[in-house]
Design an enzyme around this catalytic site. Structure first.
Site, PDB file in Angstrom:
ATOM      1  N   LYS A  11      -5.573   5.582   4.181  1.00 13.71           N
ATOM      2  CA  LYS A  11      -4.287   5.898   4.781  1.00 13.71           C
ATOM      3  C   LYS A  11      -4.323   7.298   5.282  1.00 13.71           C
ATOM      4  O   LYS A  11      -5.359   8.032   5.032  1.00 13.71           O
ATOM      5  CB  LYS A  11      -3.162   5.602   3.831  1.00 13.71           C
ATOM      6  CG  LYS A  11      -2.806   4.288   3.342  1.00 13.71           C
ATOM      7  CD  LYS A  11      -1.669   4.270   2.427  1.00 13.71           C
ATOM      8  CE  LYS A  11      -1.116   2.710   1.910  1.00 13.71           C
ATOM      9  NZ  LYS A  11       0.038   2.681   1.158  1.00 13.71           N
ATOM     10  N   TYR A  51       3.368  -4.424   7.527  1.00 14.32           N
ATOM     11  CA  TYR A  51       4.325  -4.200   6.498  1.00 14.32           C
ATOM     12  C   TYR A  51       5.649  -5.023   6.262  1.00 14.32           C
ATOM     13  O   TYR A  51       6.666  -4.828   5.772  1.00 14.32           O
ATOM     14  CB  TYR A  51       4.713  -2.560   6.070  1.00 14.32           C
ATOM     15  CG  TYR A  51       3.381  -2.207   5.384  1.00 14.32           C
ATOM     16  CD1 TYR A  51       3.160  -2.400   4.139  1.00 14.32           C
ATOM     17  CD2 TYR A  51       2.948  -1.007   5.837  1.00 14.32           C
ATOM     18  CE1 TYR A  51       2.120  -1.680   3.297  1.00 14.32           C
ATOM     19  CE2 TYR A  51       1.843  -0.111   5.119  1.00 14.32           C
ATOM     20  CZ  TYR A  51       1.449  -0.505   3.692  1.00 14.32           C
ATOM     21  OH  TYR A  51       0.514   0.119   3.245  1.00 14.32           O
ATOM     22  N   ARG A  87      -7.996  -3.325  -6.238  1.00 18.55           N
ATOM     23  CA  ARG A  87      -6.526  -2.949  -6.793  1.00 18.55           C
ATOM     24  C   ARG A  87      -7.008  -2.160  -8.098  1.00 18.55           C
ATOM     25  O   ARG A  87      -6.580  -1.126  -8.403  1.00 18.55           O
ATOM     26  CB  ARG A  87      -5.831  -4.243  -7.207  1.00 18.55           C
ATOM     27  CG  ARG A  87      -5.144  -5.087  -5.958  1.00 18.55           C
ATOM     28  CD  ARG A  87      -4.185  -4.470  -5.144  1.00 18.55           C
ATOM     29  NE  ARG A  87      -3.162  -3.804  -5.659  1.00 18.55           N
ATOM     30  CZ  ARG A  87      -1.993  -3.788  -5.033  1.00 18.55           C
ATOM     31  NH1 ARG A  87      -1.760  -3.761  -3.679  1.00 18.55           N
ATOM     32  NH2 ARG A  87      -0.923  -3.023  -5.794  1.00 18.55           N
ATOM     33  N   ASN A 114      -0.052   7.500  -0.627  1.00 21.33           N
ATOM     34  CA  ASN A 114      -0.809   7.175  -1.703  1.00 21.33           C
ATOM     35  C   ASN A 114      -2.280   6.653  -1.397  1.00 21.33           C
ATOM     36  O   ASN A 114      -2.746   6.010  -2.286  1.00 21.33           O
ATOM     37  CB  ASN A 114       0.016   6.294  -2.709  1.00 21.33           C
ATOM     38  CG  ASN A 114       0.229   4.922  -1.790  1.00 21.33           C
ATOM     39  OD1 ASN A 114      -0.185   4.824  -0.839  1.00 21.33           O
ATOM     40  ND2 ASN A 114       1.010   3.931  -2.550  1.00 21.33           N
ATOM     41  N   HIS A 117      -4.507   1.343   0.762  1.00 23.02           N
ATOM     42  CA  HIS A 117      -4.028  -0.047   0.664  1.00 23.02           C
ATOM     43  C   HIS A 117      -5.075  -0.988   0.197  1.00 23.02           C
ATOM     44  O   HIS A 117      -6.009  -0.797   0.668  1.00 23.02           O
ATOM     45  CB  HIS A 117      -3.266  -0.445   2.199  1.00 23.02           C
ATOM     46  CG  HIS A 117      -2.853  -2.079   2.029  1.00 23.02           C
ATOM     47  ND1 HIS A 117      -1.760  -2.430   1.622  1.00 23.02           N
ATOM     48  CD2 HIS A 117      -3.587  -3.120   2.331  1.00 23.02           C
ATOM     49  CE1 HIS A 117      -1.507  -3.736   1.892  1.00 23.02           C
ATOM     50  NE2 HIS A 117      -2.917  -3.870   2.098  1.00 23.02           N
ATOM     51  N   GLU A 128      -3.909 -10.380   6.065  1.00 24.17           N
ATOM     52  CA  GLU A 128      -4.157  -8.870   6.537  1.00 24.17           C
ATOM     53  C   GLU A 128      -5.331  -8.785   7.434  1.00 24.17           C
ATOM     54  O   GLU A 128      -5.828  -7.813   8.293  1.00 24.17           O
ATOM     55  CB  GLU A 128      -4.145  -8.045   5.499  1.00 24.17           C
ATOM     56  CG  GLU A 128      -2.791  -8.036   4.812  1.00 24.17           C
ATOM     57  CD  GLU A 128      -2.446  -7.271   3.509  1.00 24.17           C
ATOM     58  OE1 GLU A 128      -3.711  -6.813   2.907  1.00 24.17           O
ATOM     59  OE2 GLU A 128      -1.505  -7.143   2.804  1.00 24.17           O
TER      60      GLU A 128
HETATM   61  P1  GDP Z   1       0.988  -1.428  -2.971  1.00 26.82           P
HETATM   62  O1  GDP Z   1       0.599  -2.801  -3.024  1.00 26.82           O
HETATM   63  O2  GDP Z   1       0.257  -0.529  -4.260  1.00 26.82           O
HETATM   64  O3  GDP Z   1       0.465  -0.454  -1.661  1.00 26.82           O
HETATM   65  O4  GDP Z   1       2.594  -1.250  -3.029  1.00 26.82           O
HETATM   66  P2  GDP Z   1       3.641  -1.995  -2.341  1.00 26.82           P
HETATM   67  O5  GDP Z   1       3.094  -3.298  -1.744  1.00 26.82           O
HETATM   68  O6  GDP Z   1       4.520  -2.058  -3.292  1.00 26.82           O
HETATM   69  O7  GDP Z   1       4.217  -0.995  -1.345  1.00 26.82           O
HETATM   70  C1  GDP Z   1       3.750  -0.872  -0.135  1.00 26.82           C
HETATM   71  C2  GDP Z   1       3.436   0.765   0.030  1.00 26.82           C
HETATM   72  O8  GDP Z   1       4.676   1.230   0.339  1.00 26.82           O
HETATM   73  C3  GDP Z   1       3.135   1.772  -1.078  1.00 26.82           C
HETATM   74  O9  GDP Z   1       1.652   1.782  -0.961  1.00 26.82           O
HETATM   75  C4  GDP Z   1       3.619   2.954  -0.587  1.00 26.82           C
HETATM   76  O10 GDP Z   1       2.901   3.603   0.148  1.00 26.82           O
HETATM   77  C5  GDP Z   1       5.073   2.495  -0.183  1.00 26.82           C
HETATM   78  N1  GDP Z   1       6.214   2.513  -0.967  1.00 26.82           N
HETATM   79  C6  GDP Z   1       6.452   1.641  -2.012  1.00 26.82           C
HETATM   80  N2  GDP Z   1       7.356   2.148  -2.729  1.00 26.82           N
HETATM   81  C7  GDP Z   1       7.968   3.206  -2.025  1.00 26.82           C
HETATM   82  C8  GDP Z   1       9.106   4.165  -2.339  1.00 26.82           C
HETATM   83  O11 GDP Z   1       9.794   3.964  -3.448  1.00 26.82           O
HETATM   84  N3  GDP Z   1       9.150   4.895  -1.589  1.00 26.82           N
HETATM   85  C9  GDP Z   1       8.229   5.064  -0.358  1.00 26.82           C
HETATM   86  N4  GDP Z   1       8.401   6.302   0.323  1.00 26.82           N
HETATM   87  N5  GDP Z   1       7.326   4.618  -0.265  1.00 26.82           N
HETATM   88  C10 GDP Z   1       7.173   3.516  -1.172  1.00 26.82           C
HETATM   89 MG    MG Z   2       1.215  -4.087  -1.776  1.00 28.81          MG
END
Ligand code: GDP
Ligand code: MG
Length: 141
Positions: A11, A51, A87, A114, A117, A128
Site C-alpha cells: 500500500k 474495495y 495473511r 496498514n 493487502h 482480485e
Molecule cells: P484486511 O483484509 O485485513 O485488509 O481488512 P478488511 O478487509 O477488514 O479492511 C480493508 C481495509 O480497510 C483494511 O486493511 C484497512 O486499511 C481499512 N480499514 C479497516 N477497518 C478500518 C477502520 O476502522 N478505519 C479505517 N480508516 N480503515 C479501516
Molecule cells: Mg480484507
C-alpha cells in the site's frame, strides 16, 4: 496442501517508506513466489471497485483516499496455502494487534495505513487477481 495464488498489494504508506524490498523479502523467505507484479497509481474508480465489499462502511471514503494517495505495488503470490500464508505474514488488520514479526507489526502505524493487502479467501483471490492482471501477465515458474 494446495498450491494457490493470492493477490497482494503493498500500500501507499509502505511504498512511501521505501520498504518494498523488505516486504518482498518477507514473502520470499516465507516460501511464496512473486509470479506477477506492477506498480500503479490507482484512480478513485479503480480503488473503489477493488474495495466494493466495504462500500457501505463508514471508513470507505478514507480507505479510497488512502489507496489513491500514492503508488502501490500489486502482485500475485504463489505457493502452498498462499492465501493463509500471506495473511499470516501480514498480521492483523490493526497493526497494534498484529503479532510481533509480522509485516503490519513491523512496517505499519495504524489501521487506516496498514502497509499491505492480502486476499482473504479463494473466491476473493480469484476476483482480485483478475481485477488487476490478465492471464498472460502472470508468470508461474
Ligand atoms: P484486511 O483484509 O485485513 O485488509 O481488512 P478488511 O478487509 O477488514 O479492511 C480493508 C481495509 O480497510 C483494511 O486493511 C484497512 O486499511 C481499512 N480499514 C479497516 N477497518 C478500518 C477502520 O476502522 N478505519 C479505517 N480508516 N480503515 C479501516
Ligand atoms: Mg480484507
Amino acid at each position: 496442501m494446495a498450491n494457490q495464488r493470492t493477490l497482494s498489494i503493498i500500500k501507499p504508506d509502505a511504498v512511501a517508506k521505501n520498504v518494498i524490498g523488505e516486504i518482498e523479502s518477507r514473502f520470499e523467505k516465507g516460501g511464496l513466489k512473486i509470479v506477477a507484479a506492477k506498480m500503479l497509481q490507482l484512480s478513485e474508480e479503480k480503488a473503489g471497485g477493488f474495495y466494493a465489499e466495504h462500500k457501505e462502511r463508514p471508513f470507505f471514503k478514507d480507505l479510497v483516499g488512502f489507496m489513491t494517495s500514492g503508488p502501490v505495488v500489486v502482485q500475485v503470490l504463489e505457493g502452498e496455502e498462499a492465501i493463509a500464508k500471506n495473511r499470516d505474514l501480514m498480521g492483523a488488520t490493526n497493526p497494534k494487534e498484529a503479532a510481533p514479526g509480522t509485516i503490519r507489526a513491523d512496517f505499519a502505524e495504524a489501521i487506516d495505513a496498514n502497509a499491505v493487502h492480502g486476499s482473504d479467501s479463494p473466491e476473493s483471490a480469484e476476483r482480485e487477481i483478475a481485477y488487476f492482471f490478465a492471464a498472460d501477465e502472470i508468470c508461474p515458474r
